[in-house]
Motif scaffolding. Sequence first.
Motif, mmCIF file in Angstrom:
data_model
loop_
_atom_site.group_PDB
_atom_site.id
_atom_site.type_symbol
_atom_site.label_atom_id
_atom_site.label_comp_id
_atom_site.label_asym_id
_atom_site.label_seq_id
_atom_site.Cartn_x
_atom_site.Cartn_y
_atom_site.Cartn_z
ATOM 1 N N ALA A 4 0.730 -1.070 0.141
ATOM 2 C CA ALA A 4 -0.087 -0.013 -0.037
ATOM 3 C C ALA A 4 0.816 1.386 -0.146
ATOM 4 N N VAL A 5 0.332 2.315 -0.674
ATOM 5 C CA VAL A 5 1.089 3.516 -0.824
ATOM 6 C C VAL A 5 0.330 4.440 0.353
ATOM 7 N N TYR A 6 1.186 5.222 1.019
ATOM 8 C CA TYR A 6 0.565 6.272 2.060
ATOM 9 C C TYR A 6 -0.074 7.431 1.111
ATOM 10 N N THR A 7 -1.346 7.317 1.289
ATOM 11 C CA THR A 7 -1.888 8.255 0.452
ATOM 12 C C THR A 7 -1.728 9.940 0.563
ATOM 13 N N HIS A 8 -1.593 9.886 2.086
ATOM 14 C CA HIS A 8 -1.298 11.600 2.132
ATOM 15 C C HIS A 8 0.194 12.029 2.030
ATOM 16 N N GLY A 9 0.963 11.097 2.265
ATOM 17 C CA GLY A 9 2.442 11.772 2.353
ATOM 18 C C GLY A 9 2.816 12.650 3.581
ATOM 19 N N HIS A 10 3.768 13.301 3.587
ATOM 20 C CA HIS A 10 4.175 14.138 4.733
ATOM 21 C C HIS A 10 4.425 15.717 4.356
ATOM 22 N N HIS A 11 3.546 16.146 3.462
ATOM 23 C CA HIS A 11 3.551 17.666 3.252
ATOM 24 C C HIS A 11 3.217 18.286 4.494
ATOM 25 N N VAL A 117 -2.858 0.331 5.566
ATOM 26 C CA VAL A 117 -1.847 -0.717 5.258
ATOM 27 C C VAL A 117 -2.499 -1.630 4.183
ATOM 28 N N GLY A 118 -1.653 -2.437 3.776
ATOM 29 C CA GLY A 118 -2.097 -3.331 2.524
ATOM 30 C C GLY A 118 -2.998 -4.574 3.193
#
Length: 267
Positions: A4-11, A117-118
């Motif tokens: 899974a890719v963390y949708t929000h990121g760390h902007h 998570v996946g």
Amino acid sequence: MADAVYTHGHHESVLRSHRWRTADNSAAYLLASLRPGLDVLDVGCGPGTITADLAALVAPGRVTAVDAADGVLAQARAVAAERGLDNVVCAVADVHALDFPDDSFDVVHAHQVLQHVGDPVAALREMRRVCRPGGVVAARDSDYAAFAWYPEPPALEEWRGLYRRVARANGGEPDAGRRLLSWARQAGFTDITPSAAVWCFATPEERAWWSALWADRTTESGYARLAVEGGHTTPEGLAAAAGAWREWGASADAWFTVPHGEILCRV
């Protein structure tokens, strides 16, 4: 197990909301289970504000704060240092494969993690593995389908649909809150206390803050890039959604709730 890719990121707009979180406003359901001397694993700690609150409550017990993103751990360490806490240790970790022996912690906690998570059931099994007999595994996640707001500009409903499509395309489950009990049962827990709680943003200061950070997240964060690159929308579509957030936040009648599912699982 699917990645899974963390949708929000760390902007910055994402961390702006994460730094607002405290044990009181985000882990109240867990606090009665804490006492001095317990060892805690905080999974997906982010910038560490909840971590630091937990560390203060269990000192001289230790809190091990882990996150999949190494960069954000520097902020967690800084928060602990600013508060004079010497019982916080930070490390990179994958919740599906925690690098700790069985029965390592009295409390294993995850806030807004399982939706990203996946394999949330496998993650809960792993959290259970590292929790000592008699300890608790605690998880809390929001539920996007249950978000409620007023006024109701149509573009905000479109934003919700877009976010849920992007999150699921990234391997997550945005409506995790309602699924926590089911996931815990599938993970083998039998002594589970389920509950729910909400964040509410309705004062002028709250709605200005909430609408501004979501407007910024919609156009500037990792989510924005994933939404466009995944073919889910266009930059113009994101700009329209951000405008809807600002329109909502400018209303004197604006009100927003974020429901959360919660589980306390005895090991």
